[in-house]
Motif scaffolding. Structure first.
Motif, PDB file in Angstrom:
ATOM      1  N   LYS A 199     -12.275  19.137  -2.161  1.00  0.00           N
ATOM      2  CA  LYS A 199     -11.731  17.777  -3.018  1.00  0.00           C
ATOM      3  C   LYS A 199     -11.741  18.204  -4.287  1.00  0.00           C
ATOM      4  CE  LYS A 199      -8.509  15.819   0.877  1.00  0.00           C
ATOM      5  NZ  LYS A 199      -7.214  16.292   0.285  1.00  0.00           N
ATOM      6  N   LEU A 200     -11.115  17.498  -5.339  1.00  0.00           N
ATOM      7  CA  LEU A 200     -11.351  17.131  -6.657  1.00  0.00           C
ATOM      8  C   LEU A 200     -11.638  15.713  -6.902  1.00  0.00           C
ATOM      9  CD1 LEU A 200     -11.635  17.987  -9.118  1.00  0.00           C
ATOM     10  CD2 LEU A 200      -9.509  17.719  -9.561  1.00  0.00           C
ATOM     11  N   LYS A 201     -12.691  14.931  -7.325  1.00  0.00           N
ATOM     12  CA  LYS A 201     -13.290  13.496  -7.082  1.00  0.00           C
ATOM     13  C   LYS A 201     -13.229  13.382  -8.113  1.00  0.00           C
ATOM     14  CE  LYS A 201     -16.253  14.873  -3.071  1.00  0.00           C
ATOM     15  NZ  LYS A 201     -16.894  16.329  -3.003  1.00  0.00           N
ATOM     16  N   GLU A 202     -13.560  13.683  -8.833  1.00  0.00           N
ATOM     17  CA  GLU A 202     -13.946  12.553  -9.797  1.00  0.00           C
ATOM     18  C   GLU A 202     -12.430  12.665 -10.992  1.00  0.00           C
ATOM     19  OE1 GLU A 202     -15.342  14.900  -8.979  1.00  0.00           O
ATOM     20  OE2 GLU A 202     -17.632  13.589  -9.498  1.00  0.00           O
ATOM     21  N   LYS A 203     -12.153  11.236 -11.391  1.00  0.00           N
ATOM     22  CA  LYS A 203     -10.673  11.438 -12.119  1.00  0.00           C
ATOM     23  C   LYS A 203     -10.922  11.533 -13.566  1.00  0.00           C
ATOM     24  CE  LYS A 203      -8.503   6.809 -14.119  1.00  0.00           C
ATOM     25  NZ  LYS A 203      -8.137   5.612 -14.655  1.00  0.00           N
ATOM     26  N   TYR A 204     -11.928  11.964 -13.848  1.00  0.00           N
ATOM     27  CA  TYR A 204     -11.058  12.359 -15.095  1.00  0.00           C
ATOM     28  C   TYR A 204     -11.312  13.742 -15.253  1.00  0.00           C
ATOM     29  CZ  TYR A 204     -16.742  13.714 -14.895  1.00  0.00           C
ATOM     30  OH  TYR A 204     -17.566  13.500 -13.614  1.00  0.00           O
ATOM     31  N   PHE A 205     -12.117  15.146 -14.393  1.00  0.00           N
ATOM     32  CA  PHE A 205     -11.584  16.103 -14.009  1.00  0.00           C
ATOM     33  C   PHE A 205      -9.472  16.440 -13.578  1.00  0.00           C
ATOM     34  CE2 PHE A 205     -16.074  16.980 -12.829  1.00  0.00           C
ATOM     35  CZ  PHE A 205     -16.260  17.613 -14.166  1.00  0.00           C
ATOM     36  N   LYS A 206      -9.426  14.987 -12.609  1.00  0.00           N
ATOM     37  CA  LYS A 206      -8.285  15.151 -12.293  1.00  0.00           C
ATOM     38  C   LYS A 206      -6.922  15.004 -13.132  1.00  0.00           C
ATOM     39  CE  LYS A 206      -8.697  13.432  -7.634  1.00  0.00           C
ATOM     40  NZ  LYS A 206      -8.212  12.358  -6.447  1.00  0.00           N
ATOM     41  N   GLN A 207      -7.148  14.956 -14.296  1.00  0.00           N
ATOM     42  CA  GLN A 207      -6.871  14.102 -15.641  1.00  0.00           C
ATOM     43  C   GLN A 207      -6.751  15.457 -16.326  1.00  0.00           C
ATOM     44  OE1 GLN A 207      -9.018  10.342 -17.387  1.00  0.00           O
ATOM     45  NE2 GLN A 207      -7.014   8.687 -15.736  1.00  0.00           N
ATOM     46  N   GLY A 208      -7.468  15.801 -16.919  1.00  0.00           N
ATOM     47  CA  GLY A 208      -7.972  17.072 -17.114  1.00  0.00           C
ATOM     48  C   GLY A 208      -7.012  18.595 -16.113  1.00  0.00           C
ATOM     49  N   ILE A 209      -6.766  18.129 -15.790  1.00  0.00           N
ATOM     50  CA  ILE A 209      -6.044  19.318 -14.932  1.00  0.00           C
ATOM     51  C   ILE A 209      -4.966  19.137 -14.563  1.00  0.00           C
ATOM     52  CG2 ILE A 209      -6.128  20.872 -12.314  1.00  0.00           C
ATOM     53  CD1 ILE A 209      -9.278  20.388 -11.973  1.00  0.00           C
ATOM     54  N   ALA A 210      -4.356  18.109 -14.634  1.00  0.00           N
ATOM     55  CA  ALA A 210      -3.277  17.614 -14.622  1.00  0.00           C
ATOM     56  C   ALA A 210      -2.208  17.555 -15.903  1.00  0.00           C
ATOM     57  CB  ALA A 210      -2.810  16.638 -14.269  1.00  0.00           C
ATOM     58  N   GLU A 211      -3.134  17.648 -17.106  1.00  0.00           N
ATOM     59  CA  GLU A 211      -2.293  17.656 -18.546  1.00  0.00           C
ATOM     60  C   GLU A 211      -2.611  19.674 -18.792  1.00  0.00           C
ATOM     61  OE1 GLU A 211      -1.214  17.350 -21.981  1.00  0.00           O
ATOM     62  OE2 GLU A 211      -1.673  16.136 -20.663  1.00  0.00           O
ATOM     63  N   TYR A 212      -3.097  20.011 -17.639  1.00  0.00           N
ATOM     64  CA  TYR A 212      -2.967  21.536 -18.299  1.00  0.00           C
ATOM     65  C   TYR A 212      -2.059  21.630 -17.628  1.00  0.00           C
ATOM     66  CZ  TYR A 212      -6.769  22.413 -21.802  1.00  0.00           C
ATOM     67  OH  TYR A 212      -7.511  21.955 -22.786  1.00  0.00           O
ATOM     68  N   ALA A 213      -2.159  21.577 -16.687  1.00  0.00           N
ATOM     69  CA  ALA A 213      -0.489  21.804 -15.372  1.00  0.00           C
ATOM     70  C   ALA A 213       0.664  21.290 -15.405  1.00  0.00           C
ATOM     71  CB  ALA A 213      -1.142  20.909 -13.955  1.00  0.00           C
ATOM     72  N   LYS A 214       0.469  20.405 -16.814  1.00  0.00           N
ATOM     73  CA  LYS A 214       1.837  20.093 -16.818  1.00  0.00           C
ATOM     74  C   LYS A 214       2.295  20.493 -18.620  1.00  0.00           C
ATOM     75  CE  LYS A 214       1.826  16.577 -20.197  1.00  0.00           C
ATOM     76  NZ  LYS A 214       1.516  15.359 -21.100  1.00  0.00           N
ATOM     77  N   ARG A 215       1.290  21.395 -19.231  1.00  0.00           N
ATOM     78  CA  ARG A 215       1.366  22.635 -19.784  1.00  0.00           C
ATOM     79  C   ARG A 215       1.692  23.801 -19.281  1.00  0.00           C
ATOM     80  NH1 ARG A 215      -3.480  21.687 -24.401  1.00  0.00           N
ATOM     81  NH2 ARG A 215      -2.939  19.248 -24.958  1.00  0.00           N
ATOM     82  N   LEU A 216       1.500  24.138 -18.570  1.00  0.00           N
ATOM     83  CA  LEU A 216       1.677  24.992 -17.576  1.00  0.00           C
ATOM     84  C   LEU A 216       3.442  25.472 -17.106  1.00  0.00           C
ATOM     85  CD1 LEU A 216      -1.734  26.219 -16.163  1.00  0.00           C
ATOM     86  CD2 LEU A 216      -0.230  27.983 -17.936  1.00  0.00           C
ATOM     87  N   SER A 217       3.727  23.933 -17.024  1.00  0.00           N
ATOM     88  CA  SER A 217       4.794  23.697 -16.024  1.00  0.00           C
ATOM     89  C   SER A 217       6.234  24.844 -16.956  1.00  0.00           C
ATOM     90  CB  SER A 217       5.431  22.772 -16.044  1.00  0.00           C
ATOM     91  OG  SER A 217       5.267  22.066 -17.047  1.00  0.00           O
TER      92      SER A 217
END
Length: 159
Positions: free
Chosen positions: A10-28
């Motif tokens: 699992k992804l634990k750190e909030k800052y990793f989640k935020q970074g990945i969420a940003e790129y996932a949004k851009r990839l959409s």
């Protein structure tokens, strides 16, 4: 196009989640992007070789259960082939041109990937010989996938 990351743990750190969420949004705008987490196998600090093999085998079975036959699979492995961002972008473009619309990337657990997973992979990719935390590798990989699409689009993002 569908891009999937199959990852152990699992992804634990909030800052990793935020970074990945940003790129996932851009990839959409380019693809359907998803991350599938499989549970990591609990492993104490000191394991025998056979215990390490058992851990990797159990994690490998979980990983393989999330991969369909038609998917083109990249296994992240230190001994895999290193690519530049431009080479990676061309590879992604060529895969889609030749009918591979389902691309899966696999990041193993702390002990690496089981031989069965490496055998199933169509190719192995390395981001260098550094050992990186798996959570950070998810972020780096997600950004590089986004960068590949931007390179293929001719965007100045890559500069």
């Amino acid at each position: 196009m569908n891009i999937k990351l199959v990852v152990v743990g699992k992804l634990k750190e909030k800052y990793f989640k935020q970074g990945i969420a940003e790129y996932a949004k851009r990839l959409s705008r380019f693809c359907k992007f998803e991350i599938v987490e499989v549970p990591d196998e609990k492993a104490p600090e000191s394991l025998s070789d056979s215990e390490m093999d058992q851990v990797m085998q159990k994690e490998g079975e979980r990983i393989l259960s999330k991969i369909k036959d038609r998917e083109y699979v990249y296994a992240l492995a230190i001994l895999g082939k290193e690519r530049s961002s431009e080479e990676f972008a061309k590879e992604i473009k060529d895969l889609t041109t030749y009918g591979h619309s389902d691309i899966t990337f696999v990041i193993g657990g702390s002990l690496g990937l089981a031989p069965e997973v490496l055998k199933r992979a169509d190719t192995q990719i390395s981001f260098g010989r550094f050992t990186l935390p798996h959570q950070l590798m998810r972020l780096v990989l997600t950004e590089q996938i986004y960068r590949a699409f931007m390179i293929n689009e001719g965007s100045p993002y890559h500069k």
